[in-house]
Enzyme design. Structure first.
Site, PDB file in Angstrom:
ATOM      1  N   HIS A  12       0.876  -1.177   0.000  1.00  0.00           N
ATOM      2  CA  HIS A  12       0.000   0.000   0.000  1.00  0.00           C
ATOM      3  C   HIS A  12       0.914   1.228   0.000  1.00  0.00           C
ATOM      4  O   HIS A  12       1.994   1.201   0.607  1.00  0.00           O
ATOM      5  CB  HIS A  12      -0.825   0.138   1.278  1.00  0.00           C
ATOM      6  CG  HIS A  12      -1.726  -1.007   1.638  1.00  0.00           C
ATOM      7  ND1 HIS A  12      -1.307  -2.117   2.310  1.00  0.00           N
ATOM      8  CD2 HIS A  12      -3.067  -1.164   1.474  1.00  0.00           C
ATOM      9  CE1 HIS A  12      -2.342  -2.926   2.532  1.00  0.00           C
ATOM     10  NE2 HIS A  12      -3.424  -2.380   2.032  1.00  0.00           N
ATOM     11  N   ASP A  70       2.410   2.021   3.346  1.00  0.00           N
ATOM     12  CA  ASP A  70       3.342   1.020   3.909  1.00  0.00           C
ATOM     13  C   ASP A  70       4.764   1.461   3.613  1.00  0.00           C
ATOM     14  O   ASP A  70       5.675   1.270   4.414  1.00  0.00           O
ATOM     15  CB  ASP A  70       3.193  -0.353   3.227  1.00  0.00           C
ATOM     16  CG  ASP A  70       1.813  -0.958   3.351  1.00  0.00           C
ATOM     17  OD1 ASP A  70       1.087  -0.589   4.277  1.00  0.00           O
ATOM     18  OD2 ASP A  70       1.486  -1.812   2.493  1.00  0.00           O
TER      19      ASP A  70
HETATM   20  C1  XLS Z   1      -7.573  -6.857   4.855  1.00  0.00           C
HETATM   21  C2  XLS Z   1      -7.089  -7.060   3.498  1.00  0.00           C
HETATM   22  C3  XLS Z   1      -5.945  -6.166   3.074  1.00  0.00           C
HETATM   23  C4  XLS Z   1      -5.821  -6.120   1.584  1.00  0.00           C
HETATM   24  C5  XLS Z   1      -4.996  -4.995   1.062  1.00  0.00           C
HETATM   25  O1  XLS Z   1      -8.296  -7.665   5.417  1.00  0.00           O
HETATM   26  O2  XLS Z   1      -6.770  -8.397   3.333  1.00  0.00           O
HETATM   27  O3  XLS Z   1      -4.768  -6.582   3.680  1.00  0.00           O
HETATM   28  O4  XLS Z   1      -5.309  -7.307   1.075  1.00  0.00           O
HETATM   29  O5  XLS Z   1      -5.553  -3.761   1.344  1.00  0.00           O
END
Ligand code: XLS
Ligand code: NI
Ligand code: NI
Length: 446
Positions: free
Chosen positions: A109, A112
């Protein structure tokens, strides 16, 4: 795998080298027992089938906090100094980890990787700077980006949703991050772009105009698609279904709901689905169920590989080590002809109690070996066991005669009635579930 271990100015995982394949007899915890990247299964290598990715957020950002206490792990990259200096150290730690593990892909993201900022220009500059560093490191190591995404759920401004927020100013602010991350994904050659519907959903229907919010979501995703295509993004956009958490109800509930939404908004040519194991089970399905629904709709895009547990009703994001799950998933994938440009992204975290740097390696090794074994078993089941024959035989009555005419749409309801009269009472045919279960176990243990 050709990836060279990347070690920046400072080594963050000292004492751990490139993880080798040593086979089932090895008792070295830091070696693969099953995953042998170059081993051929059918027409492809294990690496080509499985297309593993490491995620940035759980592995390098999440230090183990939960609703009852702070993180338990002390990441050296979080203690360098200013936010940008920490981000620069973190990217070195990440690429060191990716390449020592020997995976071809990663996912992240925006926030991140780059420090967040409320000021739009500052946010964009921070991300650009970090994307420049990521590009250099990708070139140096051969690592590739499986997908990029924007975090539209952590910042308090998104507490009522992003694209589905009742306040237009928040919807527009979400576009800042999505636009920047689609650009970043293009810059890094990313193969997909993910929308997980963070807080797109509701906590109470009393204060929610669901029809209007869903229309806004369709509009927003259409704009994102159009922008991506206009700047040369050729990959798939992916919706990641999840039924609840953080909201009471999430709009992208499961694969079937998301497929219907995409078709309703004319997005099913550009979008596919990113199916996550633990999200499928939260929706009351199995992992393989949601994979199968996506595959049957022609929308299987990618996988977030993890698992929950039967006791906790939330997204515990555990590393996937259940061999029944991985065999089931790989059966769907192989029958689907693979994942295309998708991959198996470990959207999974080590437990809060797991505080050694080596635990992150052990977790990924376990998940990769579990999927590699799932691949071997599923391949053998399809190629050399009676499984496909048995399953096909159950439907043999549709392969010729009136059954075939029925499938082709050549019979009326009255024709069916006449067929039934002529055929007489159908004879009983066992479903033989136990025989199938025993067959799977026989292949798993051999
Ligand atoms: C949350 C999601 C998240 C997505 C990415 O439950 O799995 O991690 O994969 O935003
Ligand atoms: Ni996920
Ligand atoms: Ni999740």
């Amino acid at each position: 795998m050709s990836t060279q271990a990347f070690i920046g100015a400072r080594e963050f995982f000292p004492g751990i080298g490139t993880i080798p394949f040593e086979g089932r007899e090895s008792d070295n915890p830091l070696a693969f027992k099953v995953y042998d990247a170059d081993k051929r299964i059918g027409g492809k290598t294990m690496a080509e089938h499985l297309r593993f990715a490491v995620c940035y957020w759980h592995s390098f950002c999440n230090a183990g906090h939960d609703p009852f206490g702070p993180g338990t792990r002390h990441y050296p990259w979080d203690q360098v100094g200013a936010p940008m200096a920490n981000a620069e150290a973190k990217i070195d730690a990440a690429f060191e980890f990716f390449t020592k593990l020997g995976v071809p892909y990663y996912c992240f993201h925006d926030v991140d990787m780059a420090p967040d900022a409320d000021d739009v220009g500052q946010f964009e500059r921070n991300l650009k700077h970090m994307v420049g560093l990521a590009k250099e490191r990708q070139q140096a190591t051969g690592m590739k980006l499986l997908w990029g995404t924007a975090n539209l759920f952590s910042h308090p401004r998104y507490m009522n949703g992003a694209a589905t927020n009742p306040d237009f100013n928040v919807v527009a602010r979400a576009a800042v991050q999505v636009k920047a991350m689609i650009e970043a994904t293009v810059e890094l050659g990313g193969e997909n772009y993910v929308f997980w519907g963070g807080r797109e959903g509701y906590a109470s229907l009393y204060n929610t105009d669901m029809k209007r919010e869903l229309a806004h979501m369709g509009r927003f995703l259409t704009m994102a698609r159009d922008y991506g295509r206009s700047i040369g993004f050729e990959g798939s956009f992916l919706i990641e279904p999840k039924p609840m958490e953080p909201m009471k109800h999430q709009y992208d509930f499961d694969a079937a709901t998301s497929a219907a939404f995409l078709r309703e908004h004319g997005l099913d040519k550009d979008f596919k689905l990113n199916i996550e194991g633990n999200h499928a089970t939260l929706a009351g399905h199995t992992f393989e169920h949601d994979l199968q629904v996506a595959a049957d709709a022609g929308l299987l895009g990618s996988i977030d590989a993890n698992m929950g547990n039967p006791q906790n009703g939330w997204d515990t994001d555990q590393f996937p080590v259940n061999l029944y799950d991985t065999v089931g998933a790989m059966l769907v994938l192989l029958r689907n002809g693979g994942l295309g440009a998708g991959g198996l992204n470990f959207d999974a975290k080590v437990r809060r109690e797991s505080t050694d740097p080596a635990d992150l390696f052990l977790a990924h090794i376990g998940g990769m070996d579990a999927f590699a074994r799932g691949l071997e078993v599923a391949h053998a089941l399809i190629e050399s066991s009676p499984l496909e024959g048995w399953r096909g035989e159950r439907y043999a009555s549709f392969d010729q005669g009136n059954g075939q005419r029925f499938e082709n749409g050549e019979l009326s309801l009255a024709d069916l009635r006449d067929h039934a009269e002529a055929a007489g009472e159908p004879k009983q045919t066992s479903g033989r579930q136990e025989a199938y279960e025993n067959l799977i176990n026989r292949y798993l243990v051999r």
